[in-house]
Write a protein that holds these residues in place. Structure first.
Motif, PDB file in Angstrom:
ATOM      1  N   LEU A  12      -1.920  12.858  -1.176  1.00 19.15           N
ATOM      2  CA  LEU A  12      -1.823  14.165  -0.526  1.00 19.15           C
ATOM      3  C   LEU A  12      -0.698  14.167   0.509  1.00 19.15           C
ATOM      4  O   LEU A  12       0.092  15.100   0.578  1.00 19.15           O
ATOM      5  N   GLY A  13      -0.609  13.095   1.303  1.00 19.37           N
ATOM      6  CA  GLY A  13       0.456  12.981   2.301  1.00 19.37           C
ATOM      7  C   GLY A  13       1.835  12.951   1.672  1.00 19.37           C
ATOM      8  O   GLY A  13       2.777  13.581   2.175  1.00 19.37           O
ATOM      9  N   GLY A  17       4.391  15.867   2.210  1.00 17.97           N
ATOM     10  CA  GLY A  17       5.643  15.440   2.831  1.00 17.97           C
ATOM     11  C   GLY A  17       6.859  15.864   2.025  1.00 17.97           C
ATOM     12  O   GLY A  17       7.878  16.279   2.590  1.00 17.97           O
ATOM     13  N   LEU A  18       6.751  15.778   0.706  1.00 15.58           N
ATOM     14  CA  LEU A  18       7.848  16.234  -0.148  1.00 15.58           C
ATOM     15  C   LEU A  18       8.070  17.741   0.000  1.00 15.58           C
ATOM     16  O   LEU A  18       9.209  18.202   0.098  1.00 15.58           O
ATOM     17  N   PHE A  19       6.984  18.502   0.021  1.00 11.19           N
ATOM     18  CA  PHE A  19       7.119  19.954   0.227  1.00 11.19           C
ATOM     19  C   PHE A  19       7.709  20.264   1.599  1.00 11.19           C
ATOM     20  O   PHE A  19       8.550  21.151   1.739  1.00 11.19           O
ATOM     21  N   LEU A  24      12.366  21.884   4.913  1.00 11.20           N
ATOM     22  CA  LEU A  24      13.383  21.581   5.927  1.00 11.20           C
ATOM     23  C   LEU A  24      14.783  21.720   5.347  1.00 11.20           C
ATOM     24  O   LEU A  24      15.681  22.278   5.978  1.00 11.20           O
ATOM     25  N   TYR A  25      14.965  21.200   4.135  1.00 12.67           N
ATOM     26  CA  TYR A  25      16.277  21.289   3.486  1.00 12.67           C
ATOM     27  C   TYR A  25      16.652  22.744   3.230  1.00 12.67           C
ATOM     28  O   TYR A  25      17.780  23.175   3.515  1.00 12.67           O
ATOM     29  N   ALA A 107      14.204  13.713   6.169  1.00 10.97           N
ATOM     30  CA  ALA A 107      14.598  14.740   5.209  1.00 10.97           C
ATOM     31  C   ALA A 107      16.112  14.718   4.985  1.00 10.97           C
ATOM     32  O   ALA A 107      16.571  14.909   3.857  1.00 10.97           O
ATOM     33  N   SER A 108      16.891  14.462   6.021  1.00 14.05           N
ATOM     34  CA  SER A 108      18.352  14.373   5.885  1.00 14.05           C
ATOM     35  C   SER A 108      18.738  13.200   5.006  1.00 14.05           C
ATOM     36  O   SER A 108      19.660  13.297   4.187  1.00 14.05           O
ATOM     37  N   PHE A 109      18.039  12.087   5.181  1.00 12.19           N
ATOM     38  CA  PHE A 109      18.310  10.917   4.340  1.00 12.19           C
ATOM     39  C   PHE A 109      18.002  11.249   2.881  1.00 12.19           C
ATOM     40  O   PHE A 109      18.783  10.912   1.981  1.00 12.19           O
ATOM     41  N   GLY A 110      16.898  11.929   2.648  1.00 11.77           N
ATOM     42  CA  GLY A 110      16.546  12.341   1.289  1.00 11.77           C
ATOM     43  C   GLY A 110      17.531  13.339   0.709  1.00 11.77           C
ATOM     44  O   GLY A 110      17.708  13.418  -0.505  1.00 11.77           O
ATOM     45  N   ALA A 111      18.176  14.113   1.584  1.00 14.73           N
ATOM     46  CA  ALA A 111      19.158  15.102   1.134  1.00 14.73           C
ATOM     47  C   ALA A 111      20.543  14.486   0.934  1.00 14.73           C
ATOM     48  O   ALA A 111      21.464  15.185   0.538  1.00 14.73           O
TER      49      ALA A 111
END
Length: 169
Positions: A12-13, A17-19, A24-25, A107-111
């Motif tokens: 669930l986390g 967290g992905l959503f 954020l992106y 989120a920036s790292f993921g982007a």
């Protein structure tokens, strides 16, 4: 029988967290230039999005508790102490200088903004150093309640704003 989604906290986390990261992106909160412009009050678009998201989520939370979908026992009010004030100041200084906070850095790292790894590592190292120094900081009274501790929050928030709820005990 357990629910695979709701009873599996790590899953669930991860999904929530992905959503959250995608939101954020989409809002532009992974772009440190936009965040810096917001903090300098040059472009308030991102701040408006954040204020809307806070109000919307507070309304949903209020309704969820009022309709007894979420038990009030799941919430706790944290005490105010000097540690919270100093920690907030450290976070605010870093956020202002770099343009990223812990959530937006991940989120920036993921982007694809790979330099945000320095913010993530700095946060992890800072948390580790805080863990090591906690006994010393606690012994000097940094975490003693000030301004009534929980009672200040409780009196204002619960009795004034959320008057329909039962006391938190």
């Amino acid at each position: 029988m357990e629910n695979l989604f709701f009873d599996n906290v790590p899953l669930l986390g991860l999904i929530l967290g992905l959503f959250f990261g995608m939101a954020l992106y989409y809002a532009g909160a992974t772009n440190r230039v936009l965040i810096s412009k917001m903090l300098k009050l040059q472009d308030l678009t991102l701040m408006k999005i954040i204020i809307f998201a806070l109000g919307f989520s507070m309304s949903l939370l209020y309704l969820s508790v009022a309709l007894k979908l979420i038990p009030i026992e799941h919430f706790s009010i944290k005490s105010l102490n000097l540690g919270v004030i100093f920690g907030s100041a450290i976070l605010a200084l870093g956020f202002g200088m770099i343009g990223l906070c812990p959530g937006t850095a991940i989120a920036s790292f993921g982007a694809g903004y790979l330099k945000s790894i320095y913010v993530i590592l700095g946060g992890l190292i800072g948390a580790f150093l805080f863990t090591l120094s906690y006994p010393i900081l606690n012994s000097i009274g940094l975490f003693k309640n000030i301004l009534g501790g929980k009672s200040l929050y409780y009196t204002f928030l619960i009795n004034t704003v959320l008057f329909f709820m039962e006391p938190l005990g």
